[in-house]
Design a protein around this motif. Structure first.
Motif, PDB file in Angstrom:
ATOM      1  N   ILE B  11     106.610  88.354  13.645  1.00  0.00           N
ATOM      2  CA  ILE B  11     105.864  87.952  11.999  1.00  0.00           C
ATOM      3  C   ILE B  11     105.995  88.948  10.996  1.00  0.00           C
ATOM      4  N   LYS B  12     104.545  89.813  11.464  1.00  0.00           N
ATOM      5  CA  LYS B  12     103.864  90.186  10.613  1.00  0.00           C
ATOM      6  C   LYS B  12     104.606  91.555  10.119  1.00  0.00           C
ATOM      7  N   GLU B  13     105.152  92.886  11.668  1.00  0.00           N
ATOM      8  CA  GLU B  13     105.577  93.395  10.956  1.00  0.00           C
ATOM      9  C   GLU B  13     106.965  93.773   9.848  1.00  0.00           C
ATOM     10  N   GLU B  14     107.156  95.220   9.701  1.00  0.00           N
ATOM     11  CA  GLU B  14     108.549  95.121   8.801  1.00  0.00           C
ATOM     12  C   GLU B  14     109.141  94.191   9.157  1.00  0.00           C
ATOM     13  N   SER B 123     112.187  91.446   2.501  1.00  0.00           N
ATOM     14  CA  SER B 123     112.467  92.163   2.458  1.00  0.00           C
ATOM     15  C   SER B 123     113.717  92.758   1.622  1.00  0.00           C
ATOM     16  N   ILE B 124     114.381  91.884   1.630  1.00  0.00           N
ATOM     17  CA  ILE B 124     115.645  91.068   1.308  1.00  0.00           C
ATOM     18  C   ILE B 124     115.195  91.490  -0.513  1.00  0.00           C
ATOM     19  N   ILE B 125     113.999  90.267  -1.144  1.00  0.00           N
ATOM     20  CA  ILE B 125     114.046  89.974  -2.869  1.00  0.00           C
ATOM     21  C   ILE B 125     112.624  90.921  -3.573  1.00  0.00           C
ATOM     22  N   GLY B 126     111.725  91.682  -2.403  1.00  0.00           N
ATOM     23  CA  GLY B 126     111.120  91.748  -2.098  1.00  0.00           C
ATOM     24  C   GLY B 126     110.033  90.673  -2.513  1.00  0.00           C
ATOM     25  N   LYS B 127     108.369  90.754  -2.586  1.00  0.00           N
ATOM     26  CA  LYS B 127     107.612  89.700  -2.303  1.00  0.00           C
ATOM     27  C   LYS B 127     106.721  89.446  -3.779  1.00  0.00           C
ATOM     28  N   GLU B 128     107.188  89.792  -5.353  1.00  0.00           N
ATOM     29  CA  GLU B 128     106.716  88.974  -5.954  1.00  0.00           C
ATOM     30  C   GLU B 128     106.925  87.617  -6.320  1.00  0.00           C
TER      31      GLU B 128
END
Lengths: 418, 376
Positions: B11-14, B123-128
């Motif tokens: 889960i943690k990995e990219e 990975s789709i929308i970014g982490k912000e």
């Protein structure tokens, strides 16, 4: 094929087309074909189907051809009318006589589950010189086109298919065109309706002329029974194979297709035979895929039986499925697609508890004729219409659903003399 | 054999980085242990594997795991953890049969699902984090309820990316959902020029949002809005609404870019994994799950370019047997490891729901018979 579609099956788009067809047919109301000529013609058509390799390979066409043999159709007429002579003249004693005359314009609504059904329905009506319009379903179009083309090319003793086609039209329009169903219904002197509940209910409620005769071959359920005397038969495997053939025909979409087999005794005695029969028949008649809805039901039912720790005997693919271990005395919702439920039963006469008027055919395997007759009488009282041997469940016969169709397609006329 | 990866690492990995062949080996080892644990705790599951004669230790490939039809969650209690460890029950929307699925979640599963969803969305929308507009009513995500619907679960999952959440749908006098236009205008004024996230169910966005905006001829400007949506395509297709029409209408009324309308595939039985469209329009599978498209007749995995029934696989659940679930959806396997978007693993497209056509012919007497018996 395209040519056949354009000429032989009429695609209807508006009500006036149907009215025009009816008018065209009524122009030939007095055109009468002699019974012998008709029997000879259908015998010729039967042979033409058998001779045509491509046609003979089509599902159900060989059975249709056998059914159309002269001897069989003659028997059918005799069974329905008593005496074929009623079709040609007034018969009776010196004072009172009767004659069978055509009912008029018979409109047929034909279900798509048995590709040749249109011909079974229309031919019986043609034998008594009715006028006919048959509305077929979309999935029957291809079969009907090919058979109709062959029909139109046949000729026997001066009577041709093209002559006979003056007495009938085969039409197609989408099932949701209620306006066209209604128009057809209002034109009919008799309605022959084949189909599932929804379509039968839909057509039945459409208005008709007050004299219109309704003949309904509606939704039905069928099952098989093996009694204890049959379990010791040396040829048990052969007869079980016939039950399997009954289940494979039209992939269990017919009213007469068995879905559950009740066994009066140990299921282990029969399971091996069923497995063997399914394996063997799958080689002879491999399944041509499976509809998504049926596939989903097969997958789900197999998984349910597995979850409950019951027996699931099947191939890895969705070829055939045997399910056992639920011996509750009840009919099971059909899964179709070569799926048979096996249920142990203490006494076959208990089945009257699950009988309804919707049960059509019971395939019965027993060696005890007296018991068979007692069982048949009791089941018939509670609803069953046919009690036949395994292998004969789908053999279209008269009576069907308790109805002598041809008898209902004529009007009986009385003549009295001084 | 000790797994190369454990679930938490996966889960943690990219995401979308493990080539298919390698991923299958990793997942199979984890799943075998999970399935064995499930069988120990659930008699139905034990029966299922026994009846089909599957020896879990001998499984060589993911495709050999017998998938469980998702509809079985409507009929059986398939809990594979101690009952007192169940913290929440997820319920499906019961669209097809009228009976909802019940999916029990323990804390481990719920936590992994949350993390899994975050990993995919990141990975789709970014982490912000950003303002979050929910095109739904707040009642679907009531924190007081122990049971949660699929809608509620999705809203809650995406909320992890929210700086501030706005539910902009409300019931009108007739009980229909309509947009709160004043509230939407306030959000536009306050955050219109910022990155904003939106989420709603596809059918609801169309009928309750777009159709009402069209009726009132209201237009907004959210140039940096990203809308995620899921579910309900069947109903839209019956109204002849295509994906292109849907996207362009959102652009027209919300003043956003069509390219930022992201359709994703997912189901309540497999929360934690969603399958959003990539830039090329294909659905990808994260590292901690897989997809097998099975031929509907042979049940074998289809070749690339072929269609079949979608099976979803996941290593997230410990409280129910979600390792291999057979959906009632049809998809096409488009490719493996070579999507132009760069993501590894299988990629596919969703095609349709499995046809539920009425049984043809005369064999449909069953419901009538039951009615009759019931009346006796």
């Amino acid at each position: 094929m395209q040519e056949a579609r354009q000429n032989l099956i009429i695609h209807i788009s508006n009500k006036s087309q149907l009215i025009q067809l009816a008018e065209e047919l009524y122009n030939d109301l007095e055109l009468k074909f002699e019974v012998e000529d008709l029997l000879n013609f259908f015998d010729t058509f039967s042979k033409a189907i058998i001779r045509d390799r491509e046609l003979a390979r089509m599902e159900g066409s060989v059975f249709l051809a056998n059914w159309m043999r002269k001897s069989n159709l003659r028997k059918l007429l005799e069974k329905n009318l008593g005496n074929i002579g009623y079709l040609d003249q007034f018969l009776g004693d010196e004072r009172k006589k009767m004659k069978a005359v055509p009912r008029g314009l018979i409109c047929h609504w034909v279900a798509g589950n048995v590709p040749t059904l249109t011909f079974f329905s229309v031919i019986q009506s043609l034998l008594v010189n009715n006028l006919n319009i048959a509305r077929i379903s979309k999935q029957s179009l291809e079969h009907a086109e090919v058979l109709l083309k062959k029909f139109s090319e046949c000729e026997c003793n001066g009577l041709s298919g093209k002559d006979l086609m003056k007495k009938f039209r085969i039409v197609y329009f989408p099932s949701d065109r209620t306006d066209l169903h209604l128009q057809l219904s209002q034109l009919a002197d008799g309605r022959v309706i084949w189909g599932g509940r929804e379509s039968v209910d839909h057509i039945r409620q459409l208005s008709t002329m007050s004299h219109c005769e309704d003949i309904i071959f509606g939704p039905k359920y069928s099952f098989g029974v093996i009694d204890q005397t049959a379990l010791n038969l040396p040829e048990l495997g052969k007869y079980i194979g016939r039950f399997v053939e009954d289940a494979v025909f039209v992939e269990q979409t017919g009213c007469s297709s068995p879905h559950v087999i009740f066994v009066e005794g140990d299921l282990d005695v029969v399971i091996g035979h069923f497995k063997e029969a399914f394996s063997e028949i799958s080689k002879r008649f491999p399944k041509n895929g499976v509809a998504q809805a049926i596939a989903a039901k097969i997958i789900m039912t197999r998984a349910e039986y597995a979850m409950e720790g019951k027996k699931v005997i099947c191939t890895p693919e969705l070829d055939w499925t045997l399910l056992a271990g639920d011996d509750q005395l009840e009919l099971v919702e059909p899964v179709q697609g070569r799926t048979i439920f096996l249920k142990r039963i203490e006494n076959i006469f208990e089945l009257k508890k699950v009988m309804t008027r919707e049960v059509q055919t019971i395939g019965l395997l027993t060696t005890d004729r007296e018991r068979a007759e007692a069982f048949a009488a009791e089941m018939a009282l509670h609803g069953a219409a046919r009690i036949v041997l395994p292998g004969q469940m789908n053999i279209y016969d008269s009576p069907w659903d308790g109805i002598l169709l041809i008898n209902r397609l004529v009007r009986w006329i009385t003549l009295t003399h001084l | 054999m000790k797994p190369v990866h454990d679930v938490e690492t996966l889960i943690k990995e990219e995401q979308y980085t493990i080539p298919q062949a390698q991923k299958e080996k990793v997942l199979l080892n984890i799943m075998k242990e999970q399935i064995k644990a499930g069988i120990e705790r659930n008699q139905y599951l034990k029966n299922f594997y026994t009846t089909f004669g599957v020896d879990v230790d001998s499984l060589q490939h993911l495709v050999d795991i017998p998938p469980i039809p998702v509809n079985l969650f409507k009929k059986y209690d398939l809990t594979t953890c101690d009952r007192d460890k169940v913290v929440r029950i997820l319920n499906s929307s019961a669209t097809t049969t009228g009976i909802p699925s019940s999916i029990p979640l323990d804390a481990t599963t719920a936590n992994r699902q949350k993390k899994g969803l975050i990993a995919i969305l990141k990975s789709i929308i970014g982490k912000e984090r950003r303002p979050y507009i929910v095109f739904d009513s707040p009642s679907v995500n009531d924190p007081k309820k122990s049971k949660l619907t699929a809608r509620g679960a999705a809203i809650r999952g995406i909320e992890n990316f929210s700086k501030k959440t706005f539910y902009i749908m409300q019931e009108d006098a007739t009980g229909n959902l309509v947009p709160n236009l004043d509230q939407l205008r306030e959000i536009e004024q306050a955050y219109g020029d910022q990155e904003i996230l939106g989420f709603g169910f596809t059918f609801m966005i169309w009928t309750s949002l777009i159709k009402n905006l069209e009726k009132s001829n209201e237009h907004f400007s959210f140039p940096k809005l990203t809308v995620l949506h899921s579910g309900g395509w069947k109903k839209l297709e019956s109204q002849k609404v295509s994906k292109t029409t849907f996207n362009s209408e959102l652009e027209r009324y919300l003043g956003m870019s069509q390219r930022k309308v992201i359709d994703f595939y997912g189901m309540v039985e497999q929360v934690g994994i969603i399958y959003p469209d990539c830039e090329e329009g294909y659905k990808h599978v994260p590292n901690f799950g897989d997809v097998i498209i099975r031929d509907i007749y042979s049940m074998r995995e289809v070749e690339i370019g072929e269609s079949g029934i979608i099976e979803t696989l996941s290593v997230l659940p410990t409280s129910y047997p979600g390792q291999a679930l057979l959906t009632e959806d049809i998809g096409t396997l488009v490719g493996i490891d070579d999507c132009p978007c760069g993501r590894k693993g299988k990629y596919f497209v969703f095609k349709s729901r499995v046809e539920k056509a009425e049984i043809r012919g005369c064999g449909d007497t069953f419901a009538q018979r039951l009615v009759k018996l019931g009346g006796l």
